[in-house]
Design an enzyme around this catalytic site. Sequence first.
Site, PDB file in Angstrom:
ATOM      1  N   CYS A 128       0.827  -1.206   0.000  1.00 54.56           N
ATOM      2  CA  CYS A 128       0.000   0.000   0.000  1.00 54.56           C
ATOM      3  C   CYS A 128       0.864   1.260   0.000  1.00 54.56           C
ATOM      4  O   CYS A 128       1.493   1.580   1.016  1.00 54.56           O
ATOM      5  CB  CYS A 128      -0.930  -0.048   1.219  1.00 54.56           C
ATOM      6  SG  CYS A 128      -1.836   1.463   1.535  1.00 54.56           S
TER       7      CYS A 128
ATOM      8  N   CYS B 133      -0.111   3.898   2.573  1.00 55.17           N
ATOM      9  CA  CYS B 133       0.286   3.443   3.915  1.00 55.17           C
ATOM     10  C   CYS B 133       1.730   3.838   4.188  1.00 55.17           C
ATOM     11  O   CYS B 133       2.053   4.291   5.292  1.00 55.17           O
ATOM     12  CB  CYS B 133       0.151   1.930   4.033  1.00 55.17           C
ATOM     13  SG  CYS B 133      -1.529   1.300   3.862  1.00 55.17           S
TER      14      CYS B 133
END
Length: 108
Positions: A32, A35
């Site tokens: 991600c 993230c």
Amino acid sequence: MADLPAVTDQTFDAEVMRATIPVLVDFWAPWCGPCRQVSPIVAQIGAEHPGTLKVVAMNVDENPVTPQRYNITSIPTLNLYLRGDLIHSIVGAKPKSLLLAELSPHIT
């Protein structure tokens, strides 16, 4: 992620739900991109609030039970828990100023 202590499905209750101070959980995954952007910011926020905020990270790929229990459907998701209750949730990567604006009523 980024110098944050990890919690797992097995340690979540002890480390998060039984904590006596607010706990911010960074739900993330290695693939991600957002993230990876928000994790260092979350780590900074935790370092700036010692004793009043605990910050941990949970890899959703390695720990599927807890994210499912708390309906984590997008990452990054930052959930703030206090004494076993979910008190605030932030979905998506945001700049530090916006994260602090949302979190500060709960951690001051």
